[in-house]
Write a protein that holds these residues in place. Structure first.
Motif, PDB file in Angstrom:
ATOM      1  N   GLY A  39       3.767   7.334   2.000  1.00 48.86           N
ATOM      2  CA  GLY A  39       2.920   6.316   2.630  1.00 48.86           C
ATOM      3  C   GLY A  39       1.866   6.939   3.527  1.00 48.86           C
ATOM      4  O   GLY A  39       0.681   6.584   3.486  1.00 48.86           O
ATOM      5  N   LYS A  90      -0.756   8.746   1.418  1.00 49.17           N
ATOM      6  CA  LYS A  90      -1.742   7.846   0.783  1.00 49.17           C
ATOM      7  C   LYS A  90      -2.755   7.323   1.809  1.00 49.17           C
ATOM      8  O   LYS A  90      -3.950   7.261   1.550  1.00 49.17           O
ATOM      9  CB  LYS A  90      -1.019   6.677   0.091  1.00 49.17           C
ATOM     10  CG  LYS A  90      -0.355   7.095  -1.229  1.00 49.17           C
ATOM     11  CD  LYS A  90       0.583   6.063  -1.769  1.00 49.17           C
ATOM     12  CE  LYS A  90      -0.105   4.965  -2.523  1.00 49.17           C
ATOM     13  NZ  LYS A  90       0.869   4.077  -3.206  1.00 49.17           N
ATOM     14  N   ARG A  91      -2.250   6.971   2.975  1.00 47.65           N
ATOM     15  CA  ARG A  91      -3.154   6.455   4.018  1.00 47.65           C
ATOM     16  C   ARG A  91      -4.154   7.516   4.458  1.00 47.65           C
ATOM     17  O   ARG A  91      -5.339   7.233   4.651  1.00 47.65           O
ATOM     18  CB  ARG A  91      -2.354   5.998   5.244  1.00 47.65           C
ATOM     19  CG  ARG A  91      -1.720   4.639   5.080  1.00 47.65           C
ATOM     20  CD  ARG A  91      -0.741   4.380   6.199  1.00 47.65           C
ATOM     21  NE  ARG A  91       0.068   3.200   5.922  1.00 47.65           N
ATOM     22  CZ  ARG A  91      -0.080   2.043   6.557  1.00 47.65           C
ATOM     23  NH1 ARG A  91      -0.983   1.920   7.496  1.00 47.65           N
ATOM     24  NH2 ARG A  91       0.673   1.026   6.246  1.00 47.65           N
ATOM     25  N   ASN A 133       0.791  -1.236   0.000  1.00 45.61           N
ATOM     26  CA  ASN A 133       0.000   0.000   0.000  1.00 45.61           C
ATOM     27  C   ASN A 133       0.826   1.291   0.000  1.00 45.61           C
ATOM     28  O   ASN A 133       0.536   2.224  -0.740  1.00 45.61           O
ATOM     29  CB  ASN A 133      -0.910  -0.007   1.230  1.00 45.61           C
ATOM     30  CG  ASN A 133      -2.277   0.499   0.881  1.00 45.61           C
ATOM     31  OD1 ASN A 133      -2.547   0.796  -0.290  1.00 45.61           O
ATOM     32  ND2 ASN A 133      -3.132   0.612   1.872  1.00 45.61           N
ATOM     33  N   ASP A 134       1.857   1.338   0.841  1.00 44.28           N
ATOM     34  CA  ASP A 134       2.609   2.584   0.916  1.00 44.28           C
ATOM     35  C   ASP A 134       3.973   2.474   0.233  1.00 44.28           C
ATOM     36  O   ASP A 134       4.920   3.156   0.597  1.00 44.28           O
ATOM     37  CB  ASP A 134       2.744   3.054   2.368  1.00 44.28           C
ATOM     38  CG  ASP A 134       3.290   1.977   3.266  1.00 44.28           C
ATOM     39  OD1 ASP A 134       3.568   0.877   2.750  1.00 44.28           O
ATOM     40  OD2 ASP A 134       3.454   2.232   4.463  1.00 44.28           O
ATOM     41  N   THR A 135       4.073   1.592  -0.754  1.00 44.26           N
ATOM     42  CA  THR A 135       5.318   1.453  -1.502  1.00 44.26           C
ATOM     43  C   THR A 135       5.140   2.058  -2.882  1.00 44.26           C
ATOM     44  O   THR A 135       4.028   2.176  -3.383  1.00 44.26           O
ATOM     45  CB  THR A 135       5.708  -0.034  -1.624  1.00 44.26           C
ATOM     46  OG1 THR A 135       5.738  -0.593  -0.333  1.00 44.26           O
ATOM     47  CG2 THR A 135       7.074  -0.201  -2.253  1.00 44.26           C
ATOM     48  N   PHE A 136       6.246   2.454  -3.469  1.00 46.70           N
ATOM     49  CA  PHE A 136       6.224   2.987  -4.825  1.00 46.70           C
ATOM     50  C   PHE A 136       7.536   2.594  -5.491  1.00 46.70           C
ATOM     51  O   PHE A 136       8.401   1.975  -4.862  1.00 46.70           O
ATOM     52  CB  PHE A 136       6.043   4.504  -4.809  1.00 46.70           C
ATOM     53  CG  PHE A 136       7.074   5.236  -3.995  1.00 46.70           C
ATOM     54  CD1 PHE A 136       6.965   5.295  -2.616  1.00 46.70           C
ATOM     55  CD2 PHE A 136       8.157   5.835  -4.599  1.00 46.70           C
ATOM     56  CE1 PHE A 136       7.921   5.950  -1.857  1.00 46.70           C
ATOM     57  CE2 PHE A 136       9.119   6.499  -3.845  1.00 46.70           C
ATOM     58  CZ  PHE A 136       8.994   6.554  -2.466  1.00 46.70           C
ATOM     59  N   VAL A 146       2.363   6.381  -7.094  1.00 48.91           N
ATOM     60  CA  VAL A 146       2.051   7.444  -6.129  1.00 48.91           C
ATOM     61  C   VAL A 146       0.694   8.067  -6.428  1.00 48.91           C
ATOM     62  O   VAL A 146      -0.090   8.339  -5.530  1.00 48.91           O
ATOM     63  CB  VAL A 146       3.157   8.528  -6.135  1.00 48.91           C
ATOM     64  CG1 VAL A 146       2.760   9.718  -5.264  1.00 48.91           C
ATOM     65  CG2 VAL A 146       4.467   7.937  -5.643  1.00 48.91           C
ATOM     66  N   GLU A 169      -6.957   8.257   1.914  1.00 48.75           N
ATOM     67  CA  GLU A 169      -8.012   7.229   1.919  1.00 48.75           C
ATOM     68  C   GLU A 169      -9.082   7.507   2.965  1.00 48.75           C
ATOM     69  O   GLU A 169     -10.222   7.103   2.817  1.00 48.75           O
ATOM     70  CB  GLU A 169      -7.401   5.847   2.194  1.00 48.75           C
ATOM     71  CG  GLU A 169      -6.751   5.231   0.970  1.00 48.75           C
ATOM     72  CD  GLU A 169      -5.981   3.969   1.320  1.00 48.75           C
ATOM     73  OE1 GLU A 169      -6.119   3.466   2.454  1.00 48.75           O
ATOM     74  OE2 GLU A 169      -5.229   3.495   0.440  1.00 48.75           O
TER      75      GLU A 169
END
Lengths: 332, 103
Positions: B63, B66-67, A215-218, A263, B70
């Motif tokens: 990260g 993005k969290r 989820n938080d990787t790119f 991203v 959401e």
């Protein structure tokens, strides 16, 4: 030796224990005063058969050394696996003695060995680091912060005049980055074999890569084509913002603004072109290497012919805090 | 690397100083996730005293961004300067984050 981390034992030729250190007691449960004077048979687990002990003694007599895995028993009856090394000690006129050192094989050690094995597998799956033909030469060097790496690269000939490739970096380190890098490699290869418009290829990759990353990787990437027919280097970047081009006039730092993959959605990526001449060199790298370079350089610190030797010398100056990939391309 | 975090209700203010490498990034990530678990919706990061950040540090900020997106929250970055600001421009992250008071 008394306070050494690994358990140690000295026994005579009859197997009578003469000395043990503190770590021996910690692992086996036998106090020093009990172990000394007793036979090494107190440790025997019964797991190994007669064949094992024959091979063990043969090795010790013939080569003077034995090392390997063995199951032994603690004082409480429980079994444990250890990596054992045994060496004879010869004191003139005082008979033969044996010095043994062992490490308990724990789950942690199994995992460490497994990660090292994964690193070997990962390196074996990467393309050959040196591609050398009459027209172009590519040499690559890769170093992981751990045994495995989240960096990846690949290249293939679309026909005998057009080479397509990429260098990429899945953010993070260790096994999680390496696992994701494995799937990203397949995604890149499949996309680039079908789409040679590099900006469009990155756009497609950006849309699909989210399914393969945590989820938080790119990921950062630079895709390229070396076109020997039109004498062009075409490239499109997603977060790998800098590379170097050496031509007859000198070393040029090429920078391009671009967002990482994974991203944001619906990102546009542009394709750029450089004119290539015979003897030109391109130095592509992930940020692990770029971050170590001074902001201005007159010549590139890693030679094409001596990449492996030079990179060790260069990296030796730094504490390495990231996976590193360097790809050097020369037009012959 | 010293990291100060102040909590004001559902908002935290993070002060980054010096150079941020992989171990600092991992620690920052853990601390920020703890705050997010407690319901923090807005994160403001003051980067005026930050001299260096690598992709591991950017990864933490992305990260968290993005969290929070959401769940309707957001990240604001303040005071980018020097090579840190240049990195945000080169990677176009200046278009992803809300950035204020940048040199």
């Amino acid at each position: 030796m008394e306070y050494a981390h690994d358990p140690m034992v000295v026994a005579n030729a009859e197997g009578i224990i003469l000395w043990v250190n503190r770590a021996f007691t910690e692992v086996t449960g036998y106090p020093q005063e009990f172990a000394v004077g007793n036979s090494t048979r107190i440790l025997k687990s019964g797991v190994q058969g007669l064949d094992f002990y024959e091979a063990f003694w043969n090795s010790l007599i013939v080569t003077g050394h034995w090392s390997g895995e063995i199951w032994n028993r603690r004082s409480d009856g429980s079994l444990y696996r250890e990596w054992l090394e045994i060496y004879p000690l010869n004191f003139k006129g005082q008979g033969r003695y044996y010095f043994t050192v062992f490490q308990e094989i724990t789950n942690e050690r199994d995992i460490t060995l497994d990660i090292q094995m994964a690193g070997k597998l990962q390196r074996s799956l990467a393309p050959k680091p040196i591609l050398d033909n009459n027209d172009v030469r590519i040499q690559t060097a890769q170093r992981g912060m751990y045994s495995v790496t989240g960096d990846l690269y690949d290249y293939l000939w679309l026909n005998d005049r057009v080479l397509i490739g990429f260098i990429a970096d899945v953010m993070g380190h260790g096994m999680s980055a390496a696992m994701q890098a494995g799937t990203v490699r397949v995604l890149f290869k499949e996309t680039l074999q079908q789409m040679t418009a590099l900006g469009d290829a990155l756009k497609v990759l950006n849309k699909s890569i989210g399914h393969y990353l945590a989820n938080d990787t790119f990921a950062a990437a630079l895709c390229f084509i070396v076109d020997l027919e039109s004498h062009e280097f075409r490239y499109a970047s997603a977060g790998i913002h800098t590379f170097y081009h050496q031509d007859g006039l000198g070393l040029h730092k090429i920078q391009v603004d671009s967002l990482y993959l994974g991203v944001a959605e619906d990102v546009e990526f542009n394709e750029y072109r450089l004119r290539l001449h015979r003897g030109d060199r391109l130095y592509l790298m992930t940020d692990g290497f770029y971050d170590l370079l001074p902001s201005t350089i007159q010549s590139f610190p890693v030679g094409l012919e001596t990449i492996d030797k030079d990179i060790e010398r260069f990296l030796g100056q730094f504490l390495i805090q990231d996976d590193i990939t360097l790809m050097n391309i020369e037009v012959l | 690397m010293p990291v100060d975090i102040e909590k004001h209700g559902e908002r935290i203010v993070v002060q980054l100083d010096g150079q941020m490498y992989v171990p600092d990034a991992a620690m920052l990530r853990e601390r920020l996730l703890q705050y997010m678990d407690k319901g923090v919706q807005e994160v403001e990061v003051n980067m005026r005293q930050l001299d260096f950040i690598d992709s591991a540090g950017l990864g933490v900020l992305i990260g968290i961004h993005k969290r929070l997106l959401e769940r309707g929250g957001h990240v604001t970055l303040r005071g980018l300067r020097g090579s840190v600001k240049e990195l945000f421009t080169l990677t176009r992250l200046d278009k992803v984050f809300e950035i204020k008071d940048s040199d």
